[in-house]
Design a protein around this motif. Structure first.
Motif, PDB file in Angstrom:
ATOM      1  N   VAL A  80       0.854  -1.186   0.000  1.00  0.00           N
ATOM      2  CA  VAL A  80       0.000   0.000   0.000  1.00  0.00           C
ATOM      3  C   VAL A  80       0.888   1.233   0.000  1.00  0.00           C
ATOM      4  O   VAL A  80       1.871   1.300   0.731  1.00  0.00           O
ATOM      5  CB  VAL A  80      -0.940   0.003   1.232  1.00  0.00           C
ATOM      6  N   ARG A  81       0.533   2.197  -0.827  1.00  0.00           N
ATOM      7  CA  ARG A  81       1.293   3.454  -0.871  1.00  0.00           C
ATOM      8  C   ARG A  81       0.621   4.446   0.056  1.00  0.00           C
ATOM      9  O   ARG A  81      -0.516   4.843  -0.174  1.00  0.00           O
ATOM     10  CB  ARG A  81       1.351   3.982  -2.293  1.00  0.00           C
ATOM     11  N   TYR A  82       1.310   4.794   1.109  1.00  0.00           N
ATOM     12  CA  TYR A  82       0.783   5.735   2.102  1.00  0.00           C
ATOM     13  C   TYR A  82       1.146   7.156   1.726  1.00  0.00           C
ATOM     14  O   TYR A  82       2.176   7.369   1.087  1.00  0.00           O
ATOM     15  CB  TYR A  82       1.346   5.405   3.485  1.00  0.00           C
ATOM     16  N   PRO A  83       0.387   8.144   2.113  1.00  0.00           N
ATOM     17  CA  PRO A  83      -0.870   8.061   2.837  1.00  0.00           C
ATOM     18  C   PRO A  83      -1.965   7.481   1.955  1.00  0.00           C
ATOM     19  O   PRO A  83      -2.003   7.719   0.754  1.00  0.00           O
ATOM     20  CB  PRO A  83      -1.178   9.503   3.233  1.00  0.00           C
ATOM     21  N   ALA A  84      -2.869   6.716   2.576  1.00  0.00           N
ATOM     22  CA  ALA A  84      -3.952   6.056   1.853  1.00  0.00           C
ATOM     23  C   ALA A  84      -5.219   6.129   2.684  1.00  0.00           C
ATOM     24  O   ALA A  84      -5.166   6.145   3.912  1.00  0.00           O
ATOM     25  CB  ALA A  84      -3.584   4.607   1.574  1.00  0.00           C
ATOM     26  N   SER A  85      -6.345   6.137   2.017  1.00  0.00           N
ATOM     27  CA  SER A  85      -7.631   6.135   2.722  1.00  0.00           C
ATOM     28  C   SER A  85      -7.963   4.712   3.140  1.00  0.00           C
ATOM     29  O   SER A  85      -7.396   3.738   2.627  1.00  0.00           O
ATOM     30  CB  SER A  85      -8.729   6.680   1.807  1.00  0.00           C
ATOM     31  N   GLY A  86      -8.899   4.593   4.064  1.00  0.00           N
ATOM     32  CA  GLY A  86      -9.338   3.270   4.503  1.00  0.00           C
ATOM     33  C   GLY A  86      -9.895   2.456   3.355  1.00  0.00           C
ATOM     34  O   GLY A  86      -9.686   1.241   3.273  1.00  0.00           O
ATOM     35  N   ARG A  87     -10.613   3.122   2.453  1.00  0.00           N
ATOM     36  CA  ARG A  87     -11.197   2.433   1.300  1.00  0.00           C
ATOM     37  C   ARG A  87     -10.102   1.874   0.394  1.00  0.00           C
ATOM     38  O   ARG A  87     -10.183   0.742  -0.080  1.00  0.00           O
ATOM     39  CB  ARG A  87     -12.078   3.418   0.529  1.00  0.00           C
ATOM     40  N   GLU A  88      -9.053   2.671   0.136  1.00  0.00           N
ATOM     41  CA  GLU A  88      -7.943   2.209  -0.702  1.00  0.00           C
ATOM     42  C   GLU A  88      -7.235   1.015  -0.066  1.00  0.00           C
ATOM     43  O   GLU A  88      -6.870   0.062  -0.754  1.00  0.00           O
ATOM     44  CB  GLU A  88      -6.941   3.343  -0.923  1.00  0.00           C
ATOM     45  N   ILE A  89      -7.062   1.064   1.244  1.00  0.00           N
ATOM     46  CA  ILE A  89      -6.399  -0.026   1.951  1.00  0.00           C
ATOM     47  C   ILE A  89      -7.247  -1.293   1.873  1.00  0.00           C
ATOM     48  O   ILE A  89      -6.726  -2.386   1.620  1.00  0.00           O
ATOM     49  CB  ILE A  89      -6.105   0.376   3.411  1.00  0.00           C
ATOM     50  N   ALA A  90      -8.561  -1.160   2.052  1.00  0.00           N
ATOM     51  CA  ALA A  90      -9.461  -2.314   1.982  1.00  0.00           C
ATOM     52  C   ALA A  90      -9.457  -2.919   0.582  1.00  0.00           C
ATOM     53  O   ALA A  90      -9.424  -4.153   0.431  1.00  0.00           O
ATOM     54  CB  ALA A  90     -10.873  -1.895   2.383  1.00  0.00           C
ATOM     55  N   GLU A  91      -9.477  -2.090  -0.457  1.00  0.00           N
ATOM     56  CA  GLU A  91      -9.448  -2.588  -1.835  1.00  0.00           C
ATOM     57  C   GLU A  91      -8.143  -3.321  -2.123  1.00  0.00           C
ATOM     58  O   GLU A  91      -8.133  -4.360  -2.787  1.00  0.00           O
ATOM     59  CB  GLU A  91      -9.640  -1.430  -2.817  1.00  0.00           C
ATOM     60  N   HIS A  92      -7.059  -2.786  -1.630  1.00  0.00           N
ATOM     61  CA  HIS A  92      -5.757  -3.435  -1.825  1.00  0.00           C
ATOM     62  C   HIS A  92      -5.734  -4.799  -1.142  1.00  0.00           C
ATOM     63  O   HIS A  92      -5.259  -5.779  -1.721  1.00  0.00           O
ATOM     64  CB  HIS A  92      -4.629  -2.546  -1.294  1.00  0.00           C
ATOM     65  N   ALA A  93      -6.234  -4.855   0.098  1.00  0.00           N
ATOM     66  CA  ALA A  93      -6.266  -6.122   0.839  1.00  0.00           C
ATOM     67  C   ALA A  93      -7.138  -7.143   0.120  1.00  0.00           C
ATOM     68  O   ALA A  93      -6.781  -8.327   0.029  1.00  0.00           O
ATOM     69  CB  ALA A  93      -6.759  -5.895   2.259  1.00  0.00           C
ATOM     70  N   ALA A  94      -8.289  -6.706  -0.404  1.00  0.00           N
ATOM     71  CA  ALA A  94      -9.178  -7.613  -1.135  1.00  0.00           C
ATOM     72  C   ALA A  94      -8.488  -8.150  -2.381  1.00  0.00           C
ATOM     73  O   ALA A  94      -8.606  -9.338  -2.710  1.00  0.00           O
ATOM     74  CB  ALA A  94     -10.470  -6.899  -1.495  1.00  0.00           C
ATOM     75  N   ALA A  95      -7.749  -7.284  -3.079  1.00  0.00           N
ATOM     76  CA  ALA A  95      -7.029  -7.705  -4.280  1.00  0.00           C
ATOM     77  C   ALA A  95      -5.917  -8.699  -3.943  1.00  0.00           C
ATOM     78  O   ALA A  95      -5.557  -9.539  -4.776  1.00  0.00           O
ATOM     79  CB  ALA A  95      -6.446  -6.492  -5.001  1.00  0.00           C
ATOM     80  N   GLN A  96      -5.382  -8.629  -2.724  1.00  0.00           N
ATOM     81  CA  GLN A  96      -4.323  -9.544  -2.291  1.00  0.00           C
ATOM     82  C   GLN A  96      -4.889 -10.876  -1.804  1.00  0.00           C
ATOM     83  O   GLN A  96      -4.141 -11.766  -1.437  1.00  0.00           O
ATOM     84  CB  GLN A  96      -3.502  -8.910  -1.160  1.00  0.00           C
ATOM     85  N   GLY A  97      -6.224 -11.001  -1.745  1.00  0.00           N
ATOM     86  CA  GLY A  97      -6.849 -12.248  -1.302  1.00  0.00           C
ATOM     87  C   GLY A  97      -6.982 -12.352   0.203  1.00  0.00           C
ATOM     88  O   GLY A  97      -6.988 -13.447   0.759  1.00  0.00           O
ATOM     89  N   ALA A  98      -7.104 -11.214   0.875  1.00  0.00           N
ATOM     90  CA  ALA A  98      -7.252 -11.207   2.336  1.00  0.00           C
ATOM     91  C   ALA A  98      -8.593 -11.826   2.726  1.00  0.00           C
ATOM     92  O   ALA A  98      -9.553 -11.788   1.952  1.00  0.00           O
ATOM     93  CB  ALA A  98      -7.164  -9.780   2.851  1.00  0.00           C
ATOM     94  N   PRO A  99      -8.692 -12.399   3.920  1.00  0.00           N
ATOM     95  CA  PRO A  99      -9.953 -12.973   4.392  1.00  0.00           C
ATOM     96  C   PRO A  99     -11.061 -11.917   4.432  1.00  0.00           C
ATOM     97  O   PRO A  99     -10.804 -10.731   4.653  1.00  0.00           O
ATOM     98  CB  PRO A  99      -9.623 -13.467   5.804  1.00  0.00           C
TER      99      PRO A  99
END
Length: 135
Positions: free
Chosen positions: A82-101
């Motif tokens: 994740v490239r910071y600073p990032a919004s919560g939405r951007e972080i959640a989308e990145h995690a989903a793309a990485q296959g997070a639970p």
């Protein structure tokens, strides 16, 4: 001058006295380089080595539990890159793309809408413990 010990001569006794004078007067080691200091000795008196670890020996920094450390490490793996600073939405989308639970992605989606500076900022908002001081 009389001989101070029966092991050394007076000259060596005087040299040894001069070398230890700072330690005797100051009450602490006088080496400028830390690597020259002697290692502290742990006092294991009364500790049963077969009893396992005690709560203070789990490897967690002050202010965090071992579970907090593990949970923070899991989030770190989920949002790596994740490239910071990032919004919560951007972080959640990145995690989903990485296959997070799904539970972790849902928790990240529920973050308040603001800019996050780093992993500690994200995990602090999620309620995961933070260390009280750095080592």
């Amino acid at each position: 001058m009389t001989d101070k010990t029966n092991k050394h001569g007076p000259r060596l006794d005087d040299q040894m006295e001069h070398e230890t004078e700072g330690l005797v007067r100051g009450g602490h080691p006088t080496h400028a380089e830390e690597f020259k200091e002697t290692e502290p000795v742990s006092t294991d008196a009364g500790r049963d080595p077969t009893a396992g670890t005690t709560p203070g020996e789990e490897g967690a920094p002050p202010g965090m539990t071992a579970d907090d450390v593990e949970e923070r490490a899991e989030y770190a793996r989920m949002i790596v890159g994740v490239r910071y600073p990032a919004s919560g939405r951007e972080i959640a989308e990145h995690a989903a793309a990485q296959g997070a639970p799904d539970g972790a992605v849902a928790a990240l989606r529920n973050l308040p809408n603001r800019q996050y500076e780093n992993l500690a900022d994200v995990t602090g908002e999620l309620g995961i413990g933070q260390e009280n001081r750095r080592f």
